[in-house]
Design an enzyme around this catalytic site. Structure first.
Site, PDB file in Angstrom:
ATOM      1  N   HIS A 204     -42.545   5.210 -72.313  1.00 21.61           N
ATOM      2  CA  HIS A 204     -42.225   3.834 -72.700  1.00 21.61           C
ATOM      3  C   HIS A 204     -40.809   3.515 -72.227  1.00 21.61           C
ATOM      4  CE1 HIS A 204     -40.490   1.196 -76.064  1.00 21.61           C
ATOM      5  NE2 HIS A 204     -41.243   0.394 -75.336  1.00 21.61           N
TER       6      HIS A 204
ATOM      7  N   HIS B 182     -33.444  -2.819 -70.228  1.00 18.31           N
ATOM      8  CA  HIS B 182     -33.934  -2.770 -71.603  1.00 18.31           C
ATOM      9  C   HIS B 182     -32.739  -3.021 -72.504  1.00 18.31           C
ATOM     10  CE1 HIS B 182     -35.803  -0.677 -75.287  1.00 18.31           C
ATOM     11  NE2 HIS B 182     -36.271  -1.904 -75.176  1.00 18.31           N
TER      12      HIS B 182
END
Length: 320
Positions: A36, A113
């Site tokens: 992830h 991110h």
């Protein structure tokens, strides 16, 4: 928490080592380990906060600057291993989010991110170098979030993917036809999934609909596992690959409580045994798991656990 040896190479050729009964089976029925936010092993604290963040996060970062970014770094990093280390450990699916940098000239694209990471081109070259050395290994590259990107940026990224991987890019086909044998025969090693209309009509950019990755968006392991079970039960009707996201997502109050400790220490390590117990109980095949993703894939022998699930498919064949 027990940690696997970083950079272990025991799974570097796991796909090429599978027996013929599995390499002739549709890839959508095999168990494949993934990560992830795969690129978040390094983030740039000096760069601006990413456009993927909500307005209040950008506001806090502007006020507190370096302190806010250090906190964001703790909660943005979901992997400790580089692309190469993840590949050598057996990871074959990569969850990729990309963005331009505000105000930067040119078309350069970065992984993102919360904070900006490496240039996309550098990461793709790392993956390609691994594939050159491991001809029977196949990767899924899932470009599922694009931020601050114009049509030109998308065309630039798509051209970059073609330039880096060339003949390794698998053409769109019926998902059931995609076996390891088929990929090896055609010298394909990369399946790119591109979740944006800019890729429509490009024969080597698979649509995002072919790799659904339902997201539980919870900090509760019980709710996560219920969600994973429900979405697995529904996967057959989509006729696609499938990603089970075995991840917990921090809320603002979770981040506040674990301000200094960060995602790994506060949320992941505490709940990983429960998540891994669910993973160990899974079975690939029709209506079973396909790709399973996790945070901090080095904390336990995650990839080996997922890969070993494929042995259950052999037991089924022997029992018939």
């Amino acid at each position: 928490m027990k940690t696997r040896p970083t950079g272990s190479t025991s799974n570097a050729d796991w796909m090429g080592s599978l027996c013929p009964a599995l390499t002739s089976m549709p890839l959508k029925y095999l168990a494949v380990p993934g990560s992830h936010d795969s690129f978040s092993f390094w983030v740039d604290e000096q760069a601006p906060v990413g456009p993927d963040q909500k307005a209040y996060v950008k506001h806090l970062a502007a006020i507190f600057r370096f302190l806010a970014k250090k906190v964001m770094k703790k909660w943005s990093m979901t992997q400790n291993l580089t692309f190469r280390e993840q590949l050598e450990g057996g990871i074959r699916y990569f969850d990729l989010r990309v963005s331009t940098k505000p105000g930067e000239p040119g078309h350069e694209i970065y992984f993102i991110h919360g904070l900006f990471g490496h240039k996309v081109r550098d990461g793709l070259n790392d993956i390609n170098n691994f594939l050159n050395a491991h001809k029977k290994e196949v990767v899924f590259l899932d470009f599922n979030h694009h931020y601050a990107m114009s049509e030109e940026h998308h065309h630039y990224l798509i051209k970059m993917l073609k330039d880096v991987f060339g003949h390794k890019l698998c053409k769109i086909d019926v998902v059931e036809e995609i076996t390891l044998n088929y990929l090896w025969e055609n010298r394909y090693q990369v399946l790119v999934f591109y979740h944006h209309p800019s890729a429509e009509g490009c024969p080597v950019m698979w649509p995002g609909s072919k790799i659904p990755a339902p997201w539980a968006n919870t900090t509760d392991t019980t709710k996560l596992i219920q969600f994973l079970e429900t979405t697995l039960g529904e996967r057959a009707k989509y006729g696609s690959f499938h990603v089970s996201q075995a991840i917990l997502t921090p809320r603002v109050k979770t981040i506040a409580r674990g301000l200094v400790r960060g995602l790994r220490n506060y949320l992941v390590e505490k709940n990983l045994p429960t998540i891994m117990t669910w993973v160990e109980a899974q079975k690939p095949g029709i209506d079973g798991v396909n790709i399973i993703t996790s945070d901090f894939v080095e904390l336990v022998d995650f990839a080996s656990t997922v890969i070993s699930l494929n042995n259950l498919l052999l037991q089924d064949r022997q029992g018939t």
